[in-house]
Scaffold this motif. Sequence first.
Motif, PDB file in Angstrom:
ATOM      1  N   MET A  65      12.551  -8.338  -2.452  1.00  0.00           N
ATOM      2  CA  MET A  65      13.332  -7.950  -3.960  1.00  0.00           C
ATOM      3  C   MET A  65      13.272  -9.042  -4.964  1.00  0.00           C
ATOM      4  SD  MET A  65      16.045  -5.359  -2.840  1.00  0.00           S
ATOM      5  CE  MET A  65      15.413  -3.630  -2.417  1.00  0.00           C
ATOM      6  N   GLY A  66      13.445 -10.438  -4.410  1.00  0.00           N
ATOM      7  CA  GLY A  66      13.439 -11.600  -5.176  1.00  0.00           C
ATOM      8  C   GLY A  66      14.549 -11.514  -6.245  1.00  0.00           C
ATOM      9  N   VAL A 112       0.972  -1.029  -0.101  1.00  0.00           N
ATOM     10  CA  VAL A 112      -0.087  -0.075   0.092  1.00  0.00           C
ATOM     11  C   VAL A 112       0.885   1.336   0.233  1.00  0.00           C
ATOM     12  CG1 VAL A 112      -1.742   1.296   1.266  1.00  0.00           C
ATOM     13  CG2 VAL A 112      -1.898  -1.157   1.126  1.00  0.00           C
ATOM     14  N   GLY A 113       0.717   2.098  -0.796  1.00  0.00           N
ATOM     15  CA  GLY A 113       1.487   3.328  -0.904  1.00  0.00           C
ATOM     16  C   GLY A 113       2.667   3.229  -1.828  1.00  0.00           C
ATOM     17  N   LEU A 114       3.389   2.086  -2.000  1.00  0.00           N
ATOM     18  CA  LEU A 114       4.347   1.929  -3.034  1.00  0.00           C
ATOM     19  C   LEU A 114       4.326   2.552  -4.396  1.00  0.00           C
ATOM     20  CD1 LEU A 114       5.790  -1.294  -1.605  1.00  0.00           C
ATOM     21  CD2 LEU A 114       6.710   0.961  -1.183  1.00  0.00           C
ATOM     22  N   SER A 115       2.943   2.355  -4.686  1.00  0.00           N
ATOM     23  CA  SER A 115       2.710   2.731  -6.341  1.00  0.00           C
ATOM     24  C   SER A 115       2.961   4.101  -6.554  1.00  0.00           C
ATOM     25  CB  SER A 115       1.184   2.120  -6.719  1.00  0.00           C
ATOM     26  OG  SER A 115       0.450   3.242  -5.611  1.00  0.00           O
ATOM     27  N   SER A 116       2.960   4.897  -5.257  1.00  0.00           N
ATOM     28  CA  SER A 116       3.084   6.465  -5.779  1.00  0.00           C
ATOM     29  C   SER A 116       4.520   6.676  -6.041  1.00  0.00           C
ATOM     30  CB  SER A 116       2.644   7.099  -4.605  1.00  0.00           C
ATOM     31  OG  SER A 116       3.738   6.972  -3.451  1.00  0.00           O
ATOM     32  N   PHE A 117       5.660   5.780  -6.028  1.00  0.00           N
ATOM     33  CA  PHE A 117       6.964   6.029  -6.589  1.00  0.00           C
ATOM     34  C   PHE A 117       7.284   6.300  -7.713  1.00  0.00           C
ATOM     35  CE2 PHE A 117       7.683   5.050  -2.099  1.00  0.00           C
ATOM     36  CZ  PHE A 117       8.430   4.066  -1.823  1.00  0.00           C
ATOM     37  N   VAL A 118       7.965   7.229  -8.080  1.00  0.00           N
ATOM     38  CA  VAL A 118       8.232   7.497  -9.697  1.00  0.00           C
ATOM     39  C   VAL A 118       9.551   7.157  -9.876  1.00  0.00           C
ATOM     40  CG1 VAL A 118       6.406   9.365  -9.715  1.00  0.00           C
ATOM     41  CG2 VAL A 118       8.688   9.948  -9.080  1.00  0.00           C
ATOM     42  N   GLY A 170       7.140  -5.271  -5.189  1.00  0.00           N
ATOM     43  CA  GLY A 170       5.515  -5.124  -5.799  1.00  0.00           C
ATOM     44  C   GLY A 170       5.948  -4.389  -7.328  1.00  0.00           C
ATOM     45  N   GLY A 171       7.068  -4.477  -7.883  1.00  0.00           N
ATOM     46  CA  GLY A 171       7.159  -3.815  -9.097  1.00  0.00           C
ATOM     47  C   GLY A 171       7.425  -2.138  -9.033  1.00  0.00           C
TER      48      GLY A 171
END
Length: 378
Positions: free
Chosen positions: A45-46, A14-20, A72-73
Amino acid sequence: MKAKNTVFIAALYVGLSSFVAAETLYVTGSTAFRASFVGAVVRLMGNSCQAKWTGSGTVTAANQSVFSGSIGGVPLVVNCSWSGSVSGIQSLTNPADIVDSFLSETGLTALTLTGYPLTPTFSPTTNTGTGLALIAGEADIAMSDVFQGSTAFTTPSLIDNTVAVVPFKMVASDGSPPLIDNLTPLMTQLLYGSGKISLALFTGLSTDNLKSVYALGRDNGSGTRLTVMAESGKGALNPVVQYTTTNGTTFTLTSFAGNGGSGSGSGVAGQLAFSTVAATGFAIGYLGLPDSATAVTGGAKELKWNGVLYSAAGVQGGQYTLWGYQHLFVGPAASPNDSAAANAIAGELVVNPGTAGIALGTMNVQRGSEGGLVDLNN
């Protein structure tokens, strides 16, 4: 008081998708829990993980390490400088007082993990990255074996994610006789109040009166030290007298009027692995689980605490009491992206506390502070 778990697995991404772009999360704190923290980061990180670290050993024993990959990509760099729990809290609350030294984020090589979480194996086993000069930086989060309120650094209040239970062991040096097999709270008070005690207190033999057992341990930035001293009744923040050795033969009083000590658990583990004999003295130190395993592999031996040998079941049931809670503290300098990344790592640690911890959900007992009363978890 029941330790409150403020992190849920749902917080992983949650919230990580805001990274640019790749965010850097600067991490400091507990050396006792670094093995579990590193395992969680590399697991998340896999196959994308690249890393480098200081020292000649494995990544989990390094005082500085840096990991680059994606969770999460989303690209993320996790840059670690392990200093001790109390020092970690001080880094977040009083950053001007602490200079944390981090590695640069270039010269990394691929790092893979198998056997997680019970038998984690990292490949390569030694560092193959380049550019190991250290640079100053300011931490965003800190792992800690102790509550913020147990330290002298209580303001500003930090965001506290309690992620696991962290046990500790008392360990005797390589070559210690069989009768050094148990340490009580009162013996610990005497040992760390004077720096050394007579071997006769373990053996009961008057012929051992003049033979010594030395106290080894951590500096005053260590949460492991704080927890052990609180548990023993010596006092969480009281000065101690400790020695250090470079060969197992000569023991030297530490600096700072005897109140100094090693900056990492791996340092104490290395000292306990030196061969010792009665003529020059034996040694005892306190360690987290991964560092105690390293010391035992080197020839040292774990001791009973107050008559009870460590086991996970003993911690979970309340018979073995040398333990505290592991916290992931988020500092005021952390950005929203830093906090989101910290939540992802904390969520993984709650589910898989790794080799250094015990899952909160498996505990039948609880305590409200380091050295506090252990009671049923209800």
